[in-house]
Design a protein around this motif. Structure first.
Motif, PDB file in Angstrom:
ATOM      1  N   GLN A  92       0.831  -1.198   0.000  1.00 14.45           N
ATOM      2  CA  GLN A  92       0.000   0.000   0.000  1.00 14.45           C
ATOM      3  C   GLN A  92       0.874   1.260   0.000  1.00 14.45           C
ATOM      4  OE1 GLN A  92      -3.280   0.339  -0.393  1.00 14.45           O
ATOM      5  NE2 GLN A  92      -3.049   2.566  -0.319  1.00 14.45           N
ATOM      6  N   GLN A  96       0.754   4.184  -2.965  1.00  9.00           N
ATOM      7  CA  GLN A  96       0.598   5.611  -2.695  1.00  9.00           C
ATOM      8  C   GLN A  96       1.794   6.424  -3.188  1.00  9.00           C
ATOM      9  OE1 GLN A  96      -1.853   4.735   1.428  1.00  9.00           O
ATOM     10  NE2 GLN A  96      -0.388   6.377   1.424  1.00  9.00           N
ATOM     11  N   GLU A 116      -7.719   1.061  -4.468  1.00  4.20           N
ATOM     12  CA  GLU A 116      -6.696   1.991  -3.998  1.00  4.20           C
ATOM     13  C   GLU A 116      -5.831   2.521  -5.151  1.00  4.20           C
ATOM     14  OE1 GLU A 116      -6.080   3.481  -1.248  1.00  4.20           O
ATOM     15  OE2 GLU A 116      -7.287   2.406   0.247  1.00  4.20           O
ATOM     16  N   CYS A 120      -5.409   6.538  -5.439  1.00  7.57           N
ATOM     17  CA  CYS A 120      -4.100   7.157  -5.225  1.00  7.57           C
ATOM     18  C   CYS A 120      -3.636   7.950  -6.444  1.00  7.57           C
ATOM     19  CB  CYS A 120      -3.078   6.090  -4.846  1.00  7.57           C
ATOM     20  SG  CYS A 120      -3.374   5.353  -3.215  1.00  7.57           S
ATOM     21  N   ARG A 123      -5.738  11.140  -6.526  1.00 13.11           N
ATOM     22  CA  ARG A 123      -5.385  12.056  -5.446  1.00 13.11           C
ATOM     23  C   ARG A 123      -4.218  12.964  -5.840  1.00 13.11           C
ATOM     24  NH1 ARG A 123      -4.347   8.449  -1.259  1.00 13.11           N
ATOM     25  NH2 ARG A 123      -6.564   8.455  -0.739  1.00 13.11           N
TER      26      ARG A 123
END
Length: 332
Positions: A92, A96, A116, A120, A123
């Motif tokens: 993870q 990110q 995710e 990510c 984001r």
């Protein structure tokens, strides 16, 4: 480029994951204990953690410890050039980090998949599309593929995973139990990053350990982004021992293959259609999936449901005969 509708949560909202029993306990306060959590794809019979030297807890991780872990990971993943391996506190952290290191780009994620990745990249301001196939991602700067896919287990052959984009990211979190030829790690193509998870196959998700295999520039950038002592001393030691244990992995693969067959038989007998999965989980379809979640919850069993696919449930593997029997009884 044909894009699927955006099925992930907005970047600012947390993604739903399996493994969090807090909400389901509140929903079913009278369920029998202990809860049987089948909502993740984590091996329910973890690697036996060795006794750790006191220094693993008391001192900052030493360079020699980190290098020993990288050696073990290179052995396990068939990586000849150990300089391409980056250890991290879980994949993870790498998921990110990568979007922070790439200039703003057109990103195609082959999905639906682990949400995710989309969250990510969005984001960090990238232009993100979720596409149905690898062919739909031809015009992207960055292509992200989970292989085998979570939750349906779709496996793209390595010969198709060429770096057609400026950057190809292949998340191999569930590949450990497949033949070695399924992985890109041993023959890393240019402009490719491979992610490997430790906690799922070894049943030690709480250790927080994962790896990236990447070319020199990206590997160096990831190390700099993660900073010093990214992996804890206990994780370095546990990972080193476990990744070097060939016999345990072979026996585990045999057991999990048999357990997956047993799970499929239970689900088919209960009216499910098996639509995919990996040795660590099964994706199944049922017209009354929502009511099945409720029935299982009342019996203290948690499975993974999907808002975007209301007929489908993901079942992790029970860890022993009593847990298999409990699931079978709750489904009848």
């Amino acid at each position: 480029m044909s894009a699927l509708p955006n099925m992930a949560n907005p970047a600012g909202k947390p993604v739903e994951h399996g493994g969090d029993l807090s909400a389901v306990r509140r929903r079913f306060p009278d369920a029998p204990l202990p809860w049987l959590d089948l909502s993740t794809g984590i091996n329910p019979v973890p690697y036996p953690v060795p006794d750790l030297p006191r220094d693993a807890w008391a001192r900052l991780p030493a360079r020699e410890q980190a290098e020993a872990l990288i050696d073990a990971a290179a052995h396990r993943y068939g990586v000849a050039d150990r300089s391409t391996l980056v250890a991290a506190p879980g994949t993870q952290a790498l998921i990110q980090a990568l979007p922070r290191l790439v200039p703003k780009a057109r990103v195609c994620i082959v999905g639906p998949t682990y949400e995710e990745h989309e969250t990510c990249w969005r984001r960090q301001g990238h232009q993100v599309s979720v596409v149905a196939t690898l062919d739909d991602a031809r015009d992207a700067d960055v292509v992200v593929l989970v292989n085998p896919n979570n939750p349906d287990g779709r496996l793209v052959p390595v010969e198709r995973l060429v770096a057609a984009a400026r950057l190809l990211v292949v998340d191999e979190a569930f590949i450990d139990l497949l033949p070695a030829a399924a992985s890109l790690a041993p023959t890393l193509p240019p402009r490719t990053v491979v992610l490997r998870s430790f906690g799922k196959t070894y049943g030690l998700a709480g250790v927080r350990l994962g790896f990236a295999i990447a070319g020199p520039d990206i590997a160096a950038a990831l190390r700099a982004d993660l900073g010093p002592w990214a992996v804890s001393g206990p994780a370095l030691e546990i990972g080193r021992v476990a990744l070097a244990d060939d016999a345990w992995l072979a026996a585990t693969a045999e057991r999990l293959t048999a357990d997956r067959r047993r799970l499929d038989e239970i689900l088919v007998s209960a009216g499910f259609t098996i639509v995919g999965g990996t040795p660590l989980f099964c994706l199944a379809d049922h017209p009354e999936a929502a009511s099945t979640v409720d029935r299982l919850g009342r019996n203290g069993i948690h499975v993974r449901a999907f808002r975007q696919s209301p007929r489908r449930l993901r079942f992790g593997l029970p860890g022993d005969a009593a847990s298999f029997d409990r699931l079978r009884t709750s489904l009848t």
